[in-house]
Enzyme design. Structure first.
Site, mmCIF file in Angstrom:
data_model
loop_
_atom_site.group_PDB
_atom_site.id
_atom_site.type_symbol
_atom_site.label_atom_id
_atom_site.label_comp_id
_atom_site.label_asym_id
_atom_site.label_seq_id
_atom_site.Cartn_x
_atom_site.Cartn_y
_atom_site.Cartn_z
ATOM 1 N N ASP A 1 36.020 17.323 -23.517
ATOM 2 C CA ASP A 1 35.992 18.871 -23.945
ATOM 3 C C ASP A 1 34.896 19.110 -24.977
ATOM 4 O OD1 ASP A 1 37.480 21.210 -24.051
ATOM 5 O OD2 ASP A 1 39.437 20.138 -24.100
ATOM 6 N N HIS B 1 29.528 26.324 -23.938
ATOM 7 C CA HIS B 1 30.935 26.254 -24.430
ATOM 8 C C HIS B 1 31.596 24.489 -24.043
ATOM 9 C CE1 HIS B 1 31.631 30.224 -25.984
ATOM 10 N NE2 HIS B 1 30.817 30.574 -25.309
HETATM 11 C C1 GDG Z 1 36.170 25.991 -23.004
HETATM 12 C C2 GDG Z 1 35.936 24.681 -23.378
HETATM 13 C C3 GDG Z 1 35.893 25.223 -26.033
HETATM 14 C C4 GDG Z 1 45.947 28.138 -22.838
HETATM 15 N N1 GDG Z 1 46.994 28.093 -22.161
HETATM 16 C C5 GDG Z 1 47.559 29.190 -22.359
HETATM 17 C C6 GDG Z 1 46.679 29.879 -23.437
HETATM 18 N N2 GDG Z 1 45.687 29.023 -23.588
HETATM 19 C C7 GDG Z 1 44.346 29.322 -24.441
HETATM 20 C C8 GDG Z 1 44.607 28.350 -25.710
HETATM 21 C C9 GDG Z 1 43.191 28.411 -26.362
HETATM 22 C C10 GDG Z 1 42.272 28.735 -24.845
HETATM 23 O O1 GDG Z 1 43.291 29.054 -23.894
HETATM 24 C C11 GDG Z 1 42.059 27.237 -24.497
HETATM 25 O O2 GDG Z 1 40.729 26.881 -25.240
HETATM 26 P P1 GDG Z 1 40.342 25.521 -25.129
HETATM 27 O O3 GDG Z 1 39.194 25.520 -26.270
HETATM 28 O O4 GDG Z 1 41.230 24.655 -25.293
HETATM 29 O O5 GDG Z 1 39.741 25.230 -23.656
HETATM 30 P P2 GDG Z 1 39.013 25.691 -22.461
HETATM 31 O O6 GDG Z 1 39.543 27.136 -21.748
HETATM 32 O O7 GDG Z 1 38.579 24.828 -21.452
HETATM 33 O O8 GDG Z 1 37.740 26.276 -23.109
HETATM 34 C C12 GDG Z 1 36.351 24.365 -24.726
HETATM 35 C C13 GDG Z 1 36.168 26.590 -25.451
HETATM 36 O O9 GDG Z 1 35.461 27.111 -23.995
HETATM 37 C C14 GDG Z 1 35.726 27.582 -26.522
HETATM 38 O O10 GDG Z 1 34.150 27.423 -26.716
HETATM 39 O O11 GDG Z 1 36.709 24.970 -27.047
HETATM 40 O O12 GDG Z 1 35.884 22.864 -25.059
HETATM 41 O O13 GDG Z 1 36.357 23.827 -22.238
HETATM 42 O O14 GDG Z 1 42.695 29.543 -27.044
HETATM 43 O O15 GDG Z 1 45.460 29.028 -26.545
HETATM 44 N N3 GDG Z 1 46.701 31.106 -23.762
HETATM 45 C C15 GDG Z 1 47.912 31.737 -23.361
HETATM 46 N N4 GDG Z 1 48.709 31.046 -22.565
HETATM 47 C C16 GDG Z 1 48.782 29.883 -21.923
HETATM 48 O O16 GDG Z 1 49.581 29.533 -21.298
HETATM 49 N N5 GDG Z 1 48.198 33.094 -23.964
#
Ligand code: GDG
Length: 463
Positions: A368, A160
């Site tokens: 990322d 990921h």
């Molecule tokens: C890893 C990889 C890859 C965030 N703050 C809150 C919240 N979130 C949710 C977002 C989103 C998720 O968390 C974050 O996803 P990301 O993709 O932006 O980042 P990582 O957590 O680092 O994920 C990344 C991912 O895996 C999937 O393969 O895209 O590159 O690093 O869904 O909405 N959700 C809630 N409250 C928050 O304050 N409910």
């Protein structure tokens, strides 16, 4: 249809939407064939050190069509495997942050021990025709451990997070062992073509791999297929959340409270890979350089708490809080605070309302794997009056969304401030046209396609 067995560090109840993107994605895949999801419960048990395989009990729970199987880790195992090797070595190095990596010889033993524990606990639960899908950097050697105790299953792995170039990867003392471990899988999936190219270069140069076809590499006595499978979101699920009461209430509240302001939003785990201090500095430069934004531009930054027992995370929090306080002190007025910083997790049901209220979505990580927030922001916009996505060129999502988002280099404070200004002033017809193309792309490459394609190719022979 063979049963799907998903393995990840943490298991979440897929019926709870609060669990977020990956849980929803895996639930969808698991529900289709009935399945088993194996991982840790997140509980840490204070028991004697050196947990040997066989010690921890597997806890089983039904969640609809899916069986959740979890183990609790001992304190020593959790500290070495999770805090130490996974998040103290692999996470920083894979995000190009050699300066933050803490190589402690003891941690690799814990990492191996937990992967072996997973293999020993999982193996007796497997049926001969199960297909196994392992997720993320915590579990790179899991297939090798399963093979060592006799597994002949189809096993796939999805990373990921980014895979860095070979010279950065080589800073990890065990880099060869890690990369050799990937050859115990049948299929290895990456988020982007850039990651895939780094893999290909590493195995060609360091592993003297022979490429048997476009996507099949042979090295260390085994062949593996490697491809990019950019992860997406569940656009329909997000649309449904947008129609829900919580999102609508949030949108109404934001519109009322910030009626005279232009909102910018950032939603991130509080992680040094997300470029939060750089983002806040760019926002400050915007206020400095374009004073017409005073009393108007307001940045709402949600930074949800994450891995707080790793030192580097406490440092980034202090830096961010100092910066936000300084901007509010310098520019704030009695009736305008430029930055609203929220160090809490906002309920998932409210997020679409927050995204839709914002004229600009700021997604500016330093690095990322993909970044799902960029896609969620696009999904939540009103097509008739959409906001603009400002996206880091260093997010995996830039490969897909780069043409219609405003791409920035987050290290370039002035360039990022200029892009934000451009976003704030973009005329409606241009916003609509860009949004329509972005939306078509996130719908076309949604999470259903991601797991369908991965599992379909995992089931194919290497040829
Ligand atoms: C890893 C990889 C890859 C965030 N703050 C809150 C919240 N979130 C949710 C977002 C989103 C998720 O968390 C974050 O996803 P990301 O993709 O932006 O980042 P990582 O957590 O680092 O994920 C990344 C991912 O895996 C999937 O393969 O895209 O590159 O690093 O869904 O909405 N959700 C809630 N409250 C928050 O304050 N409910």
């Amino acid at each position: 249809m063979p049963r799907l067995v998903a393995v990840s560090n943490r298991v979440a109840d897929p019926r709870k939407t609060a669990a977020g993107g990956l849980a929803v994605a895996l639930a969808d895949a698991l529900n289709a064939s009935g399945g088993l999801w194996f991982g840790t419960s997140g509980q840490v048990v204070e028991r004697d050190a050196g947990g040997t395989p066989g010690e921890a009990k597997v806890h089983l729970q039904r969640a609809g069509e899916v069986t959740l199987a979890t183990v609790a880790l001992s304190r020593d195992d959790h500290d070495a495997y999770y805090l130490g090797y996974s998040n103290g070595v692999l996470w920083p190095v894979f995000h190009y942050r050699l300066d933050l990596a803490e190589f402690d010889a003891g941690d690799i033993d814990g990492y191996r021990r937990v992967n072996r524990l997973f293999a020993h606990k999982l193996m007796p639960m497997l049926r001969p025709d199960d297909v196994i899908w392992v997720h993320d950097y915590h579990l790179i050697p899991l297939a090798a451990e399963l093979r060592a105790i006799g597994s002949t299953h189809r096993i796939g792995f999805f990373l990921h997070i980014p895979l860095p170039p070979p010279l950065i990867l080589a800073a990890i003392p065990q880099h060869e062992w890690l990369m050799r471990s990937l050859f115990a899988y049948d299929l290895v999936g990456f988020q982007s073509d850039a990651d895939l190219q780094h893999f290909a270069r590493y195995v060609r140069n360091e592993g003297r791999a022979k490429q048997r076809s476009d996507d099949v590499f042979h090295a260390f006595g085994r062949s593996v297929r490697a491809r990019a499978f950019p992860i997406g979101i569940d656009v329909d699920e997000f649309d449904a959340l947008m129609q829900g009461r919580d999102a609508q209430d949030t949108l109404a509240t934001m519109r009322e409270q910030y009626a005279k302001r232009k909102l910018l939003v950032g939603v991130d785990r509080l992680d040094y890979s997300k470029g939060l201090p750089q983002r806040v500095r760019a926002f400050r430069r915007l206020l400095e350089r374009y004073p017409e934004n005073h009393m108007s531009a307001t940045l709402i930054q949600v930074a949800s708490p994450s891995r707080e027992d790793v030192d580097a995370y406490a440092d980034i929090r202090r830096e961010l809080e100092g910066l936000c306080g300084a901007i509010n002190g310098e520019y704030g007025e009695l009736d305008w605070m430029p930055v609203r910083y929220i160090h809490r997790t906002v309920a998932r049901k409210r997020l679409p309302g927050l995204y839709r209220a914002a004229r600009v979505g700021l997604v500016t990580p330093l690095r990322d794997g993909m970044n799902l927030v960029a896609k969620e922001y696009v999904a939540a916009q009103d097509p008739a009056d959409p906001g603009v996505l400002v996206l880091s060129r260093f997010a995996g999502a830039a490969e897909q969304l780069g043409d219609d988002a405003l791409l920035v280099n987050p290290y370039d404070t002035q360039g990022t401030a200029d892009a934000i200004q451009h976003a704030l002033r973009m005329p409606l017809d241009e916003r609509r046209a860009r949004h329509a193309r972005l939306h078509a792309r996130i719908r076309d490459h949604d999470v259903h396609r991601w797991h369908r394609e991965f599992l379909q190719i995992l089931k194919e022979d290497l040829g």
